[in-house]
Design a protein around this motif. Structure first.
Motif, short mmCIF file in Angstrom:
data_model
loop_
_atom_site.label_atom_id
_atom_site.label_comp_id
_atom_site.label_asym_id
_atom_site.label_seq_id
_atom_site.Cartn_x
_atom_site.Cartn_y
_atom_site.Cartn_z
N LEU A 205 -2.97 4.62 4.86
CA LEU A 205 -2.63 5.79 5.66
C LEU A 205 -2.70 7.07 4.84
CD1 LEU A 205 0.48 4.29 7.50
CD2 LEU A 205 -1.85 4.45 8.36
N GLY A 206 -3.31 8.10 5.41
CA GLY A 206 -3.24 9.43 4.84
C GLY A 206 -3.92 9.62 3.50
N VAL A 207 -4.97 8.86 3.22
CA VAL A 207 -5.61 8.98 1.91
C VAL A 207 -7.08 9.38 2.00
CG1 VAL A 207 -4.04 7.35 0.82
CG2 VAL A 207 -6.17 6.50 1.81
N ALA A 208 -7.68 9.39 3.18
CA ALA A 208 -9.12 9.61 3.31
C ALA A 208 -9.54 10.97 2.77
CB ALA A 208 -9.55 9.46 4.77
N ALA A 209 -8.86 12.03 3.17
CA ALA A 209 -9.25 13.37 2.73
C ALA A 209 -9.08 13.54 1.23
CB ALA A 209 -8.42 14.42 3.47
N GLU A 210 -7.99 12.99 0.68
CA GLU A 210 -7.76 13.09 -0.76
C GLU A 210 -8.84 12.34 -1.53
OE1 GLU A 210 -4.23 12.19 -4.06
OE2 GLU A 210 -3.82 11.97 -1.91
N LEU A 211 -9.21 11.16 -1.07
CA LEU A 211 -10.26 10.40 -1.73
C LEU A 211 -11.59 11.15 -1.64
CD1 LEU A 211 -11.37 7.89 -3.12
CD2 LEU A 211 -11.58 6.81 -0.86
N ARG A 212 -11.91 11.69 -0.49
CA ARG A 212 -13.16 12.45 -0.33
C ARG A 212 -13.20 13.63 -1.31
NH1 ARG A 212 -12.45 15.38 4.65
NH2 ARG A 212 -11.43 16.82 3.20
N LEU B 66 0.80 -1.22 0.00
CA LEU B 66 0.00 0.00 0.00
C LEU B 66 0.83 1.28 0.00
CD1 LEU B 66 -2.76 -0.99 2.61
CD2 LEU B 66 -2.92 -1.04 0.11
N GLU B 67 2.16 1.13 -0.05
CA GLU B 67 3.01 2.31 0.07
C GLU B 67 3.01 3.17 -1.19
OE1 GLU B 67 5.47 -0.91 -1.71
OE2 GLU B 67 4.13 -0.78 0.02
N ASP B 68 2.55 2.63 -2.34
CA ASP B 68 2.46 3.42 -3.56
C ASP B 68 1.21 4.28 -3.49
OD1 ASP B 68 2.16 4.43 -6.18
OD2 ASP B 68 3.27 2.74 -7.02
N HIS B 69 1.37 5.51 -3.02
CA HIS B 69 0.25 6.40 -2.72
C HIS B 69 -0.64 6.64 -3.94
CE1 HIS B 69 -1.74 9.70 -0.50
NE2 HIS B 69 -1.78 10.30 -1.67
N GLU B 70 -0.04 6.94 -5.08
CA GLU B 70 -0.82 7.29 -6.26
C GLU B 70 -1.65 6.10 -6.75
OE1 GLU B 70 -1.21 10.31 -7.36
OE2 GLU B 70 0.14 10.97 -5.75
N PHE C 113 -10.37 5.43 -5.64
CA PHE C 113 -11.31 6.32 -6.33
C PHE C 113 -12.17 5.55 -7.33
CE2 PHE C 113 -12.30 8.99 -10.03
CZ PHE C 113 -13.14 9.91 -9.42
N GLU C 114 -11.54 4.69 -8.11
CA GLU C 114 -12.29 3.91 -9.11
C GLU C 114 -13.39 3.10 -8.45
OE1 GLU C 114 -9.38 1.54 -11.03
OE2 GLU C 114 -8.54 3.19 -12.21
N GLN C 115 -13.06 2.41 -7.37
CA GLN C 115 -14.04 1.56 -6.70
C GLN C 115 -15.11 2.38 -5.99
OE1 GLN C 115 -14.32 -1.69 -7.03
NE2 GLN C 115 -12.51 -1.78 -8.34
N ALA C 116 -14.69 3.45 -5.32
CA ALA C 116 -15.64 4.27 -4.57
C ALA C 116 -16.60 4.99 -5.51
CB ALA C 116 -14.89 5.27 -3.70
N ALA C 117 -16.09 5.58 -6.57
CA ALA C 117 -16.94 6.32 -7.50
C ALA C 117 -17.96 5.38 -8.14
CB ALA C 117 -16.08 6.99 -8.57
N ASP C 118 -17.54 4.18 -8.51
CA ASP C 118 -18.46 3.23 -9.12
C ASP C 118 -19.53 2.79 -8.13
OD1 ASP C 118 -19.11 1.53 -11.50
OD2 ASP C 118 -18.71 -0.09 -10.08
N ALA C 119 -19.13 2.55 -6.87
CA ALA C 119 -20.09 2.12 -5.85
C ALA C 119 -21.12 3.20 -5.57
CB ALA C 119 -19.35 1.76 -4.56
N VAL C 120 -20.68 4.45 -5.51
CA VAL C 120 -21.62 5.56 -5.26
C VAL C 120 -22.54 5.75 -6.47
CG1 VAL C 120 -21.83 8.03 -4.80
CG2 VAL C 120 -20.05 6.69 -3.64
N VAL D 59 -19.89 12.43 -0.75
CA VAL D 59 -20.10 11.41 0.27
C VAL D 59 -18.93 11.43 1.25
CG1 VAL D 59 -21.44 9.93 -1.28
CG2 VAL D 59 -18.97 9.61 -1.09
N PRO D 60 -19.18 11.08 2.51
CA PRO D 60 -18.09 11.03 3.49
C PRO D 60 -17.20 9.81 3.28
CG PRO D 60 -20.19 10.51 4.54
CD PRO D 60 -20.49 10.84 3.12
N VAL D 61 -15.94 9.95 3.65
CA VAL D 61 -14.97 8.86 3.64
C VAL D 61 -14.44 8.71 5.06
CG1 VAL D 61 -12.77 8.01 2.75
CG2 VAL D 61 -14.34 9.28 1.24
N VAL D 62 -14.62 7.54 5.65
CA VAL D 62 -14.24 7.30 7.04
C VAL D 62 -12.91 6.58 7.10
CG1 VAL D 62 -14.89 6.22 9.24
CG2 VAL D 62 -16.66 7.23 7.75
N ASP D 63 -11.96 7.18 7.78
CA ASP D 63 -10.65 6.57 8.02
C ASP D 63 -10.75 5.75 9.30
OD1 ASP D 63 -7.96 6.43 9.34
OD2 ASP D 63 -7.35 7.36 7.46
#
Length: 239
Positions: free
Chosen positions: A184-191, A150-154, A161-168, A201-205
């Motif tokens: 780690l450290g991705v919730a705000a960026e994803l939101r 999971l260390e590859d942030h991008e 994003f792909e999975q969340a956007a499709d689910a929403v 939609v909210p993203v919960v860390d």
């Protein structure tokens, strides 16, 4: 307030990353320490991994009880050892799943979980049944990355994003929960990316939810109920 974070894996590689993440969520006056296991596995991605990690987790819980900490966060979304831990310490104990999901349930009707690998999905369905919230889970999806990858942030953010956007878009989720405390450290960026795409939609860390839950529990003066989490009977044991 003193919160002990139990990193339920062997090795020191992730300790400082987890410490930084927890401190970012904790109140300024909260003391935080992070400790890994002496025995267990490098990551938890199966029931087998959970079982192997349990003795090491409970050893750390016994130490936390001796040290008189105010709360314990076992930093894994699978909640390994959480219920056993509550039997042996007079302080609130949480993993990643329960506080994140209970927070999410207050923010929208259907919750979508995005986790790491397919073999984690049955574990999360089992937890949902235990907490009787399975009807509120609209989907459980994966990014097809192992915990130790999971260390590859991008790459992680793009797959989330792909999975969340499709689910929403498919109305399977009104709230997104990150299904691994290693995200780690991705919730705000994803939101923000979801909002920019028209999905407000909210993203919960799970780490943030766990720390907030523990701090609130300590301030409320609550700890595990001894009519549910009864102390284990005295007997010979070899862990």
């Amino acid at each position: 307030m003193h919160i002990r974070v139990v990193l339920p894996v062997i090795g020191e590689t992730l300790v400082e990353h987890v410490r930084s993440e927890v401190l970012a969520w904790a109140s300024p006056d909260t003391k935080v320490d992070v400790i890994a296991l002496e025995r267990g596995t490098a990551s938890i991605e199966s029931e087998y991994d959970e079982a192997l990690s349990a003795p090491g987790i409970l050893q750390r819980i016994e130490e936390a009880a001796t040290d008189g900490v105010d709360g314990v966060f076992i930093t894994c979304f699978g909640d390994p050892g959480v219920h056993a831990a509550r039997e042996i310490i007079d302080a609130p104990v949480v993993g990643g799943f329960e506080p994140a999901m209970l927070t999410a349930l207050s923010l929208g009707e259907n919750v979508g979980i995005i986790t790491v690998l397919p073999n984690v999905v049955p574990m999360l369905h089992s937890l949902a049944r235990r907490y009787t919230i399975e009807r509120r889970i609209g989907t459980i999806r994966v990014v097809d990355l192992p915990v130790l990858g999971l260390e590859d942030h991008e790459v992680l953010v793009e797959r989330l994003f792909e999975q969340a956007a499709d689910a929403v878009a498919k109305r399977e989720a009104d709230v997104i929960v990150l299904g691994c405390t290693g995200m780690l450290g991705v919730a705000a960026e994803l939101r923000d990316r979801l909002a920019a795409a028209g999905h407000r939609v909210p993203v919960v860390d799970p780490t943030g939810a766990a720390i907030a839950w523990l701090e609130s529990s300590v301030r409320l003066g609550v700890s595990p109920s001894r009519t549910t989490y009864m102390p284990p009977p005295a007997k010979d044991r070899r862990a």
